[in-house]
Design an enzyme around this catalytic site. Structure first.
Site, PDB file in Angstrom:
ATOM      1  N   CYS A  82       0.828  -1.204   0.000  1.00 33.72           N
ATOM      2  CA  CYS A  82       0.000   0.000   0.000  1.00 33.72           C
ATOM      3  C   CYS A  82       0.870   1.266   0.000  1.00 33.72           C
ATOM      4  O   CYS A  82       1.505   1.546  -1.011  1.00 33.72           O
ATOM      5  CB  CYS A  82      -0.988  -0.064   1.166  1.00 33.72           C
ATOM      6  SG  CYS A  82      -2.436   0.948   0.890  1.00 33.72           S
ATOM      7  N   HIS A 177      -3.203  -5.158   1.549  1.00 38.36           N
ATOM      8  CA  HIS A 177      -2.504  -5.481   2.803  1.00 38.36           C
ATOM      9  C   HIS A 177      -2.540  -6.982   3.038  1.00 38.36           C
ATOM     10  O   HIS A 177      -3.432  -7.473   3.733  1.00 38.36           O
ATOM     11  CB  HIS A 177      -3.193  -4.778   3.981  1.00 38.36           C
ATOM     12  CG  HIS A 177      -2.980  -3.303   4.023  1.00 38.36           C
ATOM     13  ND1 HIS A 177      -1.980  -2.715   4.750  1.00 38.36           N
ATOM     14  CD2 HIS A 177      -3.638  -2.301   3.410  1.00 38.36           C
ATOM     15  CE1 HIS A 177      -2.023  -1.403   4.602  1.00 38.36           C
ATOM     16  NE2 HIS A 177      -3.025  -1.132   3.790  1.00 38.36           N
ATOM     17  N   GLU A 179      -0.849  -8.708   4.930  1.00 38.99           N
ATOM     18  CA  GLU A 179      -0.636  -9.021   6.353  1.00 38.99           C
ATOM     19  C   GLU A 179      -1.943  -8.989   7.133  1.00 38.99           C
ATOM     20  O   GLU A 179      -2.063  -9.660   8.159  1.00 38.99           O
ATOM     21  CB  GLU A 179       0.402  -8.066   6.960  1.00 38.99           C
ATOM     22  CG  GLU A 179      -0.073  -6.658   7.290  1.00 38.99           C
ATOM     23  CD  GLU A 179      -0.248  -5.733   6.084  1.00 38.99           C
ATOM     24  OE1 GLU A 179      -0.061  -6.181   4.931  1.00 38.99           O
ATOM     25  OE2 GLU A 179      -0.591  -4.553   6.308  1.00 38.99           O
TER      26      GLU A 179
HETATM   27  N1  GLN Z   1      -3.736   6.304   1.066  1.00 44.82           N
HETATM   28  C1  GLN Z   1      -2.454   6.105   1.694  1.00 44.82           C
HETATM   29  C2  GLN Z   1      -1.379   6.934   1.000  1.00 44.82           C
HETATM   30  O1  GLN Z   1      -1.658   7.520   0.016  1.00 44.82           O
HETATM   31  C3  GLN Z   1      -2.061   4.651   1.672  1.00 44.82           C
HETATM   32  C4  GLN Z   1      -3.024   3.884   2.558  1.00 44.82           C
HETATM   33  C5  GLN Z   1      -2.444   2.626   3.132  1.00 44.82           C
HETATM   34  O2  GLN Z   1      -1.230   2.410   3.174  1.00 44.82           O
HETATM   35  N2  GLN Z   1      -3.319   1.808   3.644  1.00 44.82           N
HETATM   36  O3  GLN Z   1      -0.262   6.979   1.440  1.00 44.82           O
END
Ligand code: GLN
Length: 198
Positions: A82, A177, A179
């Site tokens: 992410c 994610h 995890e």
């Molecule tokens: N929206 C977040 C960002 O732009 C990422 C979200 C996440 O890591 N769950 O950094």
């Protein structure tokens, strides 16, 4: 094997505990990485989710950015999830300069729309992943991968053709994610790609 057999979790910001639990399941030691000294002792690194702009600032303040870039250039395996994927991406998600810029993908932050804060979706593993079938995926204000460079392999998709996990050499990244759903596939690939001397 060797003092660098353990995996570091970048622990400046974002979720660390679930990554430690998954690595534990794989029988691999995990340590928090907050300083250049911590980084020097690990054989691979997980860059967890969180907020990518905060991760970028904290990489600068901690003095980790330059040594991390050097380790990546030397072939250290990295898994970004992410916000971690955003941190690795070649293109600026929103016009800002890229942070590490090591992974040849273009990403769009919050690419599923601001209303769609989070969702669960079945993640389908591709033949390139060496895996079969699908696993649950948790997407939280997730980025979207808009384009992949020629060296980038798509490991997993949603909805037929939307890439959500990729690999470029020893770099692994996912928009979701793994995890949180306890899916160890990407962590296993990370651990398997640790070699001496990188
Ligand atoms: N929206 C977040 C960002 O732009 C990422 C979200 C996440 O890591 N769950 O950094």
């Amino acid at each position: 094997s060797g003092r660098r057999s353990c995996v570091g979790i970048l622990a400046l910001q974002g979720n660390v505990r679930e990554h430690v639990a998954l690595l534990d399941e794989l029988g691999v030691g995990a340590v928090a990485v907050r300083t250049p000294g911590d980084l020097a002792g690990v054989g691979a690194l997980v860059i967890p989710g969180g907020e990518s702009t905060t991760i970028r600032r904290q990489l600068e303040w901690s003095g980790l950015r330059a040594p991390l870039e050097a380790r990546i250039a030397a072939g250290m395996p990295v898994l970004g999830t992410c916000a971690g994927l955003i941190t690795m991406a070649r293109t600026a998600p929103d016009g800002a300069p890229p942070t590490l810029g090591c992974l040849d993908v273009e990403v769009e932050r919050n690419g599923w729309g601001r209303q769609v804060a989070s969702f669960e979706a079945g993640v389908d593993w591709t033949p390139a992943s060496g895996l079969d079938g699908s696993t649950p995926g948790t997407f939280i204000r997730a980025p979207r991968i808009i384009t992949c460079g020629p060296q980038v392999e798509v490991l997993a998709t949603v909805g037929g053709d939307e890439p959500v996990a990729v690999r470029q050499g020893r770099l692994l990244a996912a928009t979701f994610h793994p995890e949180l759903a306890g899916v160890a596939a990407l962590h296993r690939m990370l651990v398997e790609s640790i070699t001496e001397g990188s």
